[in-house]
Design a protein around this motif. Structure first.
Motif, PDB file in Angstrom:
ATOM      1  N   TRP A   1       0.827  -1.210   0.000  1.00 31.28           N
ATOM      2  CA  TRP A   1       0.000   0.000   0.000  1.00 31.28           C
ATOM      3  C   TRP A   1       0.860   1.258   0.000  1.00 31.28           C
ATOM      4  CZ3 TRP A   1      -3.810  -2.124   4.241  1.00 31.28           C
ATOM      5  CH2 TRP A   1      -4.610  -3.123   3.650  1.00 31.28           C
ATOM      6  N   VAL A   2       2.019   1.202   0.664  1.00 34.62           N
ATOM      7  CA  VAL A   2       2.938   2.334   0.621  1.00 34.62           C
ATOM      8  C   VAL A   2       3.484   2.506  -0.800  1.00 34.62           C
ATOM      9  CG1 VAL A   2       5.183   3.189   1.409  1.00 34.62           C
ATOM     10  CG2 VAL A   2       3.569   2.213   3.052  1.00 34.62           C
ATOM     11  N   ALA A   3       3.880   1.408  -1.425  1.00 33.54           N
ATOM     12  CA  ALA A   3       4.443   1.473  -2.775  1.00 33.54           C
ATOM     13  C   ALA A   3       3.432   2.023  -3.786  1.00 33.54           C
ATOM     14  CB  ALA A   3       4.925   0.085  -3.206  1.00 33.54           C
ATOM     15  N   SER A   4       2.169   1.734  -3.562  1.00 38.64           N
ATOM     16  CA  SER A   4       1.138   2.213  -4.491  1.00 38.64           C
ATOM     17  C   SER A   4       0.776   3.670  -4.273  1.00 38.64           C
ATOM     18  CB  SER A   4      -0.130   1.369  -4.336  1.00 38.64           C
ATOM     19  OG  SER A   4      -0.808   1.685  -3.116  1.00 38.64           O
ATOM     20  N   GLY A   5       1.243   4.250  -3.180  1.00 37.78           N
ATOM     21  CA  GLY A   5       0.900   5.615  -2.849  1.00 37.78           C
ATOM     22  C   GLY A   5      -0.354   5.752  -2.012  1.00 37.78           C
ATOM     23  N   ALA A   6      -1.021   4.615  -1.676  1.00 36.02           N
ATOM     24  CA  ALA A   6      -2.244   4.675  -0.872  1.00 36.02           C
ATOM     25  C   ALA A   6      -1.954   5.064   0.572  1.00 36.02           C
ATOM     26  CB  ALA A   6      -2.966   3.329  -0.914  1.00 36.02           C
ATOM     27  N   TRP A   7      -0.806   4.657   1.090  1.00 35.60           N
ATOM     28  CA  TRP A   7      -0.409   4.953   2.458  1.00 35.60           C
ATOM     29  C   TRP A   7       0.961   5.630   2.458  1.00 35.60           C
ATOM     30  CZ3 TRP A   7      -1.529   1.254   7.048  1.00 35.60           C
ATOM     31  CH2 TRP A   7      -2.856   0.805   7.011  1.00 35.60           C
ATOM     32  N   SER A   8       1.222   6.402   3.518  1.00 36.42           N
ATOM     33  CA  SER A   8       2.583   6.888   3.744  1.00 36.42           C
ATOM     34  C   SER A   8       3.360   5.841   4.532  1.00 36.42           C
ATOM     35  CB  SER A   8       2.564   8.202   4.524  1.00 36.42           C
ATOM     36  OG  SER A   8       2.175   7.968   5.878  1.00 36.42           O
ATOM     37  N   ALA A   9       4.677   5.890   4.444  1.00 32.86           N
ATOM     38  CA  ALA A   9       5.506   4.952   5.199  1.00 32.86           C
ATOM     39  C   ALA A   9       5.319   5.157   6.700  1.00 32.86           C
ATOM     40  CB  ALA A   9       6.968   5.121   4.815  1.00 32.86           C
ATOM     41  N   ALA A  10       5.141   6.411   7.129  1.00 40.18           N
ATOM     42  CA  ALA A  10       4.961   6.689   8.554  1.00 40.18           C
ATOM     43  C   ALA A  10       3.662   6.075   9.066  1.00 40.18           C
ATOM     44  CB  ALA A  10       4.976   8.195   8.804  1.00 40.18           C
ATOM     45  N   ASP A  11       2.595   6.189   8.285  1.00 36.56           N
ATOM     46  CA  ASP A  11       1.332   5.592   8.703  1.00 36.56           C
ATOM     47  C   ASP A  11       1.433   4.071   8.743  1.00 36.56           C
ATOM     48  OD1 ASP A  11      -0.172   7.844   9.244  1.00 36.56           O
ATOM     49  OD2 ASP A  11      -0.931   8.025   7.209  1.00 36.56           O
ATOM     50  N   ALA A  12       2.149   3.478   7.784  1.00 37.18           N
ATOM     51  CA  ALA A  12       2.309   2.024   7.783  1.00 37.18           C
ATOM     52  C   ALA A  12       3.038   1.561   9.038  1.00 37.18           C
ATOM     53  CB  ALA A  12       3.056   1.570   6.536  1.00 37.18           C
ATOM     54  N   ARG A  13       4.087   2.293   9.430  1.00 37.69           N
ATOM     55  CA  ARG A  13       4.813   1.920  10.649  1.00 37.69           C
ATOM     56  C   ARG A  13       3.915   2.055  11.878  1.00 37.69           C
ATOM     57  NH1 ARG A  13       8.978   4.708   7.908  1.00 37.69           N
ATOM     58  NH2 ARG A  13       8.480   6.639   9.027  1.00 37.69           N
ATOM     59  N   ARG A  14       3.137   3.135  11.927  1.00 35.12           N
ATOM     60  CA  ARG A  14       2.267   3.368  13.079  1.00 35.12           C
ATOM     61  C   ARG A  14       1.194   2.293  13.189  1.00 35.12           C
ATOM     62  NH1 ARG A  14      -2.463   6.069  13.608  1.00 35.12           N
ATOM     63  NH2 ARG A  14      -2.354   6.789  11.450  1.00 35.12           N
TER      64      ARG A  14
END
Length: 385
Positions: A342-355
């Motif tokens: 989802w981060v790679a697709s631009g749907a999520w930010s990396a920071a949100d994925a970590r959180r």
């Protein structure tokens, strides 16, 4: 997934203290309660392949080595050293152990010590009731049904002082389509009298099962409910978490959280309930272990609808320390694949994925069960806190 805090395994079981023979070991890889079909083996399952992928390197062997080679190495090391090596490699910082299963199993403290973590007890309601009934069996005991009911209520309150949660296997004993109302005192005494007169066998009476649920709800401790697949003692269609909808509504204002365990193949129903009822949580345990390389697809389906702070990690490991390794490894890989995609697709930010990853891995469980280091973010806790 990189950067996760130590995991909180919020639902698991003890580990056998003895060295299993090959047949016993393989039996722990399946929910079946009978030997495999002629010419087959339980190693030829997603769980069996996952054990061979993740566990041999921890015992000094190459990944995917033959089962007999792995089991020989295990025997040479002995059960204590095997348990220590495997559990210390899981990245689990807290074990919430359901102590309601019989057998020579490690308890919460012993399980956690082998992995350098902390241990906490989850009390199984049906087992507690059956133990409490031991002094009331037969006609003489049946005559004291009211006393038994009072003793049982007291036992639930007593263990609530030290246990972090309760767990119910009503799905096995009756099914989840229970009357959502708390039974009245006369109903409880009548049901208890019949059960005790019959010798207090395995508890299946729906009145007493739902009485136990409401006794647990009254304590305010989280209540774990088995849903979805399990061993053949279960009718799968009776374990759909959607059958709990009326009970969920009835408990909405009690202040007690409900945690739906395992859920598969009804994980989308569980995600829905977690989405629309604030006090309902869903759990990925067992689902990922038994789906192997398809675990990412199952986790993604959970996350279609479940609020991200409502999904909890567990292994539901039982008997073998290998199942803790597999459960935690498949979770990390699946979480990394799903959130990373989802981060790679631009749907999520990396920071949100970590959180969000930290919430699912540990933070939400620490909040729900009142463990030290809790909080919605869940990103800062360390092992043993």
């Amino acid at each position: 997934m990189e950067g996760l805090p130590p995991l909180v395994d919020h639902h698991c079981h003890g580990v056998i203290r003895y060295a299993p023979d090959p047949g016993t070991f393989a039996a722990f890889l399946t929910e079946a309660d009978r030997p495999p079909a002629a010419g087959t083996t339980f190693f030829d399952t997603q769980t069996g392949f996952a054990v061979r992928r993740w566990c041999p390197p921890l015992l000094g062997l190459p990944a995917h080595c033959p089962p007999e080679e792995y089991l020989a190495r295990r025997r040479a090391l002995g059960p204590d050293e095997t348990r220590r090596r495997l559990l210390s490699a899981t990245g689990i910082g807290a074990y919430l152990v359901d102590t309601g299963l019989p057998g020579d199993l490690t308890g919460p403290a012993e399980t956690a010590a082998a992995g350098g973590a902390t241990g906490h007890e989850v009390v199984r309601l049906e087992t507690l009731a059956e133990r409490t009934a031991a002094g009331y069996r037969g006609s003489a005991g049946a005559a004291r049904a009211g006393e038994f009911a009072d003793t049982l209520a007291g036992a639930v309150r007593t263990v609530a002082a030290t246990a972090v949660a309760f767990k119910s296997v009503a799905a096995y004993r009756h099914g989840l389509a229970l009357d959502p109302r708390p039974p009245g005192p006369d109903e409880v005494r009548t049901a208890a009298r019949a059960w005790l007169a019959a010798g207090a066998p395995r508890l299946t009476d729906p009145v007493l099962l739902r009485h136990l649920l409401w006794l647990a709800v009254a304590t305010g401790r989280p209540l774990q409910l088995h849903t979805g697949f399990g061993d053949p003692d279960l009718r799968l269609d009776h374990a759909d978490p959607a059958l709990l909808t009326d009970l969920v509504r009835a408990t909405a204002d009690t202040g007690t959280d409900l945690v739906l365990l395992h859920c598969y193949p009804y994980h989308r129903q569980a995600a829905y309930l977690a989405g629309v009822f604030p006090h309902v949580y869903a759990d990925v345990g067992l689902s990922l272990t038994h789906t192997g390389p398809r675990a990412a697809a199952v986790l993604a389906e959970f996350l279609e609808l479940a609020p991200f702070g409502k999904l909890l990690f567990s292994t539901d490991a039982y008997g073998l320390p290998e199942l803790y390794v597999v459960g935690s490894a498949l979770f990390r890989v699946a979480l990394g694949e799903v959130l990373g995609g989802w981060v790679a697709s631009g749907a999520w930010s990396a920071a949100d994925a970590r959180r969000v990853g930290a919430m699912i891995a540990a933070g939400s469980a620490r909040r729900v069960y009142g463990l030290a280091g809790g909080g919605d973010g869940g990103g800062g806790e360390g092992a043993g806190t």
